[in-house]
Scaffold this active site. Sequence first.
Site, PDB file in Angstrom:
ATOM      1  N   GLU A 129      45.090  41.507  48.661  1.00 57.31           N
ATOM      2  CA  GLU A 129      44.495  40.459  47.832  1.00 57.31           C
ATOM      3  C   GLU A 129      45.202  39.149  48.184  1.00 57.31           C
ATOM      4  O   GLU A 129      46.296  39.153  48.765  1.00 57.31           O
ATOM      5  CB  GLU A 129      44.702  40.778  46.344  1.00 57.31           C
ATOM      6  CG  GLU A 129      44.270  42.177  45.923  1.00 57.31           C
ATOM      7  CD  GLU A 129      42.779  42.319  45.632  1.00 57.31           C
ATOM      8  OE1 GLU A 129      42.135  41.303  45.321  1.00 57.31           O
ATOM      9  OE2 GLU A 129      42.266  43.449  45.727  1.00 57.31           O
ATOM     10  N   LYS A 136      38.372  46.168  39.075  1.00 54.88           N
ATOM     11  CA  LYS A 136      39.241  47.162  38.415  1.00 54.88           C
ATOM     12  C   LYS A 136      40.135  46.518  37.368  1.00 54.88           C
ATOM     13  O   LYS A 136      40.534  47.174  36.402  1.00 54.88           O
ATOM     14  CB  LYS A 136      40.079  47.907  39.448  1.00 54.88           C
ATOM     15  CG  LYS A 136      41.056  47.033  40.211  1.00 54.88           C
ATOM     16  CD  LYS A 136      40.866  47.142  41.692  1.00 54.88           C
ATOM     17  CE  LYS A 136      41.355  45.915  42.391  1.00 54.88           C
ATOM     18  NZ  LYS A 136      40.876  45.764  43.717  1.00 54.88           N
ATOM     19  N   LYS A 143      43.529  51.435  39.262  1.00 55.96           N
ATOM     20  CA  LYS A 143      42.572  52.438  39.764  1.00 55.96           C
ATOM     21  C   LYS A 143      42.853  53.816  39.154  1.00 55.96           C
ATOM     22  O   LYS A 143      41.924  54.520  38.766  1.00 55.96           O
ATOM     23  CB  LYS A 143      42.624  52.484  41.291  1.00 55.96           C
ATOM     24  CG  LYS A 143      42.079  51.192  41.907  1.00 55.96           C
ATOM     25  CD  LYS A 143      42.399  51.103  43.383  1.00 55.96           C
ATOM     26  CE  LYS A 143      41.828  49.844  44.011  1.00 55.96           C
ATOM     27  NZ  LYS A 143      42.347  49.595  45.364  1.00 55.96           N
ATOM     28  N   GLU A 146      31.292  51.664  40.411  1.00 56.11           N
ATOM     29  CA  GLU A 146      31.711  52.558  41.510  1.00 56.11           C
ATOM     30  C   GLU A 146      32.656  51.843  42.493  1.00 56.11           C
ATOM     31  O   GLU A 146      33.591  52.448  43.019  1.00 56.11           O
ATOM     32  CB  GLU A 146      30.474  53.078  42.253  1.00 56.11           C
ATOM     33  CG  GLU A 146      30.749  54.095  43.331  1.00 56.11           C
ATOM     34  CD  GLU A 146      31.326  55.410  42.806  1.00 56.11           C
ATOM     35  OE1 GLU A 146      30.650  56.094  42.043  1.00 56.11           O
ATOM     36  OE2 GLU A 146      32.470  55.731  43.172  1.00 56.11           O
ATOM     37  N   ASP A 170      47.692  47.315  41.591  1.00 57.46           N
ATOM     38  CA  ASP A 170      46.309  47.591  41.998  1.00 57.46           C
ATOM     39  C   ASP A 170      46.040  49.099  41.895  1.00 57.46           C
ATOM     40  O   ASP A 170      45.027  49.528  41.321  1.00 57.46           O
ATOM     41  CB  ASP A 170      46.107  47.098  43.439  1.00 57.46           C
ATOM     42  CG  ASP A 170      44.718  47.409  43.961  1.00 57.46           C
ATOM     43  OD1 ASP A 170      43.779  46.675  43.601  1.00 57.46           O
ATOM     44  OD2 ASP A 170      44.564  48.395  44.705  1.00 57.46           O
ATOM     45  N   GLY A 177      37.841  46.540  51.823  1.00 58.32           N
ATOM     46  CA  GLY A 177      37.114  45.835  52.871  1.00 58.32           C
ATOM     47  C   GLY A 177      35.704  45.484  52.425  1.00 58.32           C
ATOM     48  O   GLY A 177      35.162  46.067  51.489  1.00 58.32           O
ATOM     49  N   THR A 235      34.360  37.875  49.711  1.00 58.37           N
ATOM     50  CA  THR A 235      34.350  39.024  50.625  1.00 58.37           C
ATOM     51  C   THR A 235      33.283  40.042  50.222  1.00 58.37           C
ATOM     52  O   THR A 235      32.369  40.358  50.998  1.00 58.37           O
ATOM     53  CB  THR A 235      35.749  39.694  50.619  1.00 58.37           C
ATOM     54  OG1 THR A 235      36.714  38.696  50.915  1.00 58.37           O
ATOM     55  CG2 THR A 235      35.825  40.810  51.638  1.00 58.37           C
ATOM     56  N   VAL A 254      37.076  51.515  42.327  1.00 55.43           N
ATOM     57  CA  VAL A 254      38.108  52.444  42.812  1.00 55.43           C
ATOM     58  C   VAL A 254      37.661  53.016  44.156  1.00 55.43           C
ATOM     59  O   VAL A 254      36.523  53.478  44.301  1.00 55.43           O
ATOM     60  CB  VAL A 254      38.321  53.631  41.838  1.00 55.43           C
ATOM     61  CG1 VAL A 254      39.436  54.542  42.350  1.00 55.43           C
ATOM     62  CG2 VAL A 254      38.643  53.138  40.432  1.00 55.43           C
ATOM     63  N   GLY A 269      42.794  40.835  55.852  1.00 53.29           N
ATOM     64  CA  GLY A 269      41.952  40.768  54.656  1.00 53.29           C
ATOM     65  C   GLY A 269      42.048  41.999  53.764  1.00 53.29           C
ATOM     66  O   GLY A 269      41.253  42.174  52.854  1.00 53.29           O
TER      67      GLY A 269
HETATM   68  P1  NAP Z   1      36.939  36.809  46.834  1.00 55.26           P
HETATM   69  O1  NAP Z   1      36.713  36.944  48.289  1.00 55.26           O
HETATM   70  O2  NAP Z   1      38.092  36.026  46.361  1.00 55.26           O
HETATM   71  O3  NAP Z   1      35.597  36.204  46.208  1.00 55.26           O
HETATM   72  C1  NAP Z   1      35.498  35.790  44.885  1.00 55.26           C
HETATM   73  C2  NAP Z   1      34.201  35.043  44.696  1.00 55.26           C
HETATM   74  O4  NAP Z   1      34.025  34.739  43.317  1.00 55.26           O
HETATM   75  C3  NAP Z   1      34.128  33.709  45.445  1.00 55.26           C
HETATM   76  O5  NAP Z   1      32.838  33.499  45.943  1.00 55.26           O
HETATM   77  C4  NAP Z   1      34.451  32.678  44.359  1.00 55.26           C
HETATM   78  O6  NAP Z   1      33.799  31.437  44.541  1.00 55.26           O
HETATM   79  C5  NAP Z   1      33.857  33.335  43.132  1.00 55.26           C
HETATM   80  N1  NAP Z   1      34.581  32.946  41.923  1.00 55.26           N
HETATM   81  C6  NAP Z   1      35.844  33.270  41.584  1.00 55.26           C
HETATM   82  N2  NAP Z   1      36.161  32.726  40.387  1.00 55.26           N
HETATM   83  C7  NAP Z   1      35.052  32.060  39.974  1.00 55.26           C
HETATM   84  C8  NAP Z   1      34.743  31.293  38.824  1.00 55.26           C
HETATM   85  N3  NAP Z   1      35.633  31.104  37.848  1.00 55.26           N
HETATM   86  N4  NAP Z   1      33.510  30.771  38.717  1.00 55.26           N
HETATM   87  C9  NAP Z   1      32.588  30.958  39.704  1.00 55.26           C
HETATM   88  N5  NAP Z   1      32.822  31.673  40.816  1.00 55.26           N
HETATM   89  C10 NAP Z   1      34.040  32.209  40.950  1.00 55.26           C
HETATM   90  O7  NAP Z   1      37.077  38.261  46.146  1.00 55.26           O
HETATM   91  P2  NAP Z   1      36.614  39.665  46.746  1.00 55.26           P
HETATM   92  O8  NAP Z   1      37.639  40.168  47.699  1.00 55.26           O
HETATM   93  O9  NAP Z   1      35.209  39.578  47.177  1.00 55.26           O
HETATM   94  O10 NAP Z   1      36.749  40.601  45.455  1.00 55.26           O
HETATM   95  C11 NAP Z   1      35.761  40.596  44.450  1.00 55.26           C
HETATM   96  C12 NAP Z   1      36.002  41.755  43.510  1.00 55.26           C
HETATM   97  O11 NAP Z   1      35.890  42.978  44.215  1.00 55.26           O
HETATM   98  C13 NAP Z   1      37.381  41.778  42.861  1.00 55.26           C
HETATM   99  O12 NAP Z   1      37.282  42.278  41.551  1.00 55.26           O
HETATM  100  C14 NAP Z   1      38.159  42.754  43.738  1.00 55.26           C
HETATM  101  O13 NAP Z   1      39.240  43.367  43.070  1.00 55.26           O
HETATM  102  C15 NAP Z   1      37.066  43.751  44.038  1.00 55.26           C
HETATM  103  N6  NAP Z   1      37.303  44.541  45.236  1.00 55.26           N
HETATM  104  C16 NAP Z   1      37.569  43.905  46.398  1.00 55.26           C
HETATM  105  C17 NAP Z   1      37.765  44.661  47.548  1.00 55.26           C
HETATM  106  C18 NAP Z   1      38.066  44.036  48.870  1.00 55.26           C
HETATM  107  O14 NAP Z   1      38.298  44.768  49.831  1.00 55.26           O
HETATM  108  N7  NAP Z   1      38.031  42.697  48.987  1.00 55.26           N
HETATM  109  C19 NAP Z   1      37.705  46.064  47.461  1.00 55.26           C
HETATM  110  C20 NAP Z   1      37.406  46.667  46.224  1.00 55.26           C
HETATM  111  C21 NAP Z   1      37.204  45.883  45.124  1.00 55.26           C
HETATM  112  P3  NAP Z   1      34.175  30.471  45.792  1.00 55.26           P
HETATM  113  O15 NAP Z   1      33.745  31.254  46.993  1.00 55.26           O
HETATM  114  O16 NAP Z   1      33.362  29.254  45.586  1.00 55.26           O
HETATM  115  O17 NAP Z   1      35.642  30.275  45.722  1.00 55.26           O
HETATM  116  N1  HSE Z   2      43.753  45.191  47.779  1.00 53.46           N
HETATM  117  C1  HSE Z   2      43.030  46.393  47.542  1.00 53.46           C
HETATM  118  C2  HSE Z   2      43.573  47.480  48.479  1.00 53.46           C
HETATM  119  C3  HSE Z   2      41.555  46.139  47.790  1.00 53.46           C
HETATM  120  O1  HSE Z   2      44.371  47.153  49.347  1.00 53.46           O
HETATM  121  O2  HSE Z   2      43.231  48.642  48.333  1.00 53.46           O
HETATM  122  C4  HSE Z   2      40.701  47.210  47.225  1.00 53.46           C
HETATM  123  O3  HSE Z   2      40.744  47.251  45.832  1.00 53.46           O
END
Ligand code: NAP
Ligand code: HSE
Length: 431
Positions: A193, A108, A208, A132, A204, A305, A16, A135, A190
């Site tokens: 998590e 985080k 933060k 940045e 979560d 997001g 994402t 959180v 989406g």
């Molecule tokens: P995600 O959609 O699950 O994407 C994770 C990515 O990392 C995928 O491309 C996955 O590969 C790759 N990956 C995971 N484990 C791996 C490993 N062992 N070796 C190689 N590649 C690996 O996660 P996300 O939602 O983007 O979140 C990423 C980070 O941002 C997290 O720390 C999350 O807490 C943080 N975050 C997310 C959001 C949100 O809204 N989504 C908001 C704030 C912070 P594959 O695609 O091949 O599976």
């Molecule tokens: N699952 C988290 C939330 C994503 O709902 O705020 C951002 O860290």
Amino acid sequence: MTVNQPIYIGLLGAGTVGSGVIKILTNNAGNIEKKVGAPVHIKKILVRSPEKLRDAVFEESLIVTNIDDILNDDDISIVVEVMGGEQPAKDYMMRALKAGKHVVTANKDVVARYGRDLFALAEQNQVDFLFEGSVGGGIPIIRPLKQCMAANQISEVMGIVNGTTNYMLTKMTRDRVDFAEVLAEAQAKGYAEADPTADVGGWDAARKIAILASIAFGTRVSVDDVYVEGITNISLKDIEYASELGYVIKLLAIAKDDGNGINVRVHPAFIASTHPLAAVNDVFNAVFIKGDAVGEAMFYGRGAGQMPTASAVTADIIDVARDIHHHISSRILCTCYDQKPLRSVDQTESPFFIRLLVEDKPGVLAAIAGAFGAQQVSLNSVIQKRKVDSCAELVLITYKVSTANLRLAITSLSGMSVVREVQSVIRVEEE
Ligand code: NAP
Ligand code: HSE
């Protein structure tokens, strides 16, 4: 370095957030180059499953599945970790820092537990460690706390920092949709998590607020120091009572320094419907900060997001790239210079909302009031009494009491034969 020598990134993860970062670096390449003074390119992208369809367009040849391909590439000066989870993300970031690469992350989980170790490595290797996006998604909050508000003595940070639970509580309040249905909807959109336990369980938000408290109070706070209650026990009935009484229920993340120590907690709370946080709805986040010089400041925006989070991550990349290009260092590393004592949640005080199912017969109310009184818990009001089967539902609001005393009172109520069930105990957060 010549003026136009590109700055290369190794991106760990193209899910994402990673896909969002790719989109911004592609769509805004021209502007970013002007801001940095040099082009910024992704040279390699680490993923787990190379065959997966991605939400961003990039050359297939960028994909790698071995971290060493990135860590051993001398052209790559910035490693951007958006894989998530503690391991192997933490290990990869530590190895990148040791290899002299700057690290940007939105993770985080790792920052809240291992921030100290990562900062130490960044310091030793004279590189940046920026987070940045970890959180508040797209809301600027880490930099404002570390830099813009650095002159202040901060006494309080209070916010709504989990988009999923805020979305769920908003839906439950507006549409009276029950917990399971609204959770499924949050996952489909989406926000939650993949495993929503951390969202609905409060973890979560705990990660933060641990990060924010560490910066605000200059004292390292780990996620393990945070008192955590999630929203899994919040029922539609509590939401309805809250509305009737002029409140809304929000999952609050709170860090306070009362001069004797700091307490950091995450729990659902009743807040007055006139409170500014009551108007923070859906997936939006907001953080209030009280400083001795600035007074009250509030930061509001999209807390989760793809694009909001990628916006924060890419801003960190731009900062690092600018430093690399200009051969300068505006690094602000660990700001934990103090060791303030941590106070347990039992030492905190607030009014409480309590919902009880009791036998419907004379003398019960007096017995219950007596049990509260024995623990110095004064009742402000007994505000509802409804018939539920053969029992009566009592809704009580206490005056401000210590959490320790409230717990003792609840334990003694639970043991009383006239009390069928203690259905809810929720803090009331006063303005
Ligand atoms: P995600 O959609 O699950 O994407 C994770 C990515 O990392 C995928 O491309 C996955 O590969 C790759 N990956 C995971 N484990 C791996 C490993 N062992 N070796 C190689 N590649 C690996 O996660 P996300 O939602 O983007 O979140 C990423 C980070 O941002 C997290 O720390 C999350 O807490 C943080 N975050 C997310 C959001 C949100 O809204 N989504 C908001 C704030 C912070 P594959 O695609 O091949 O599976
Ligand atoms: N699952 C988290 C939330 C994503 O709902 O705020 C951002 O860290």
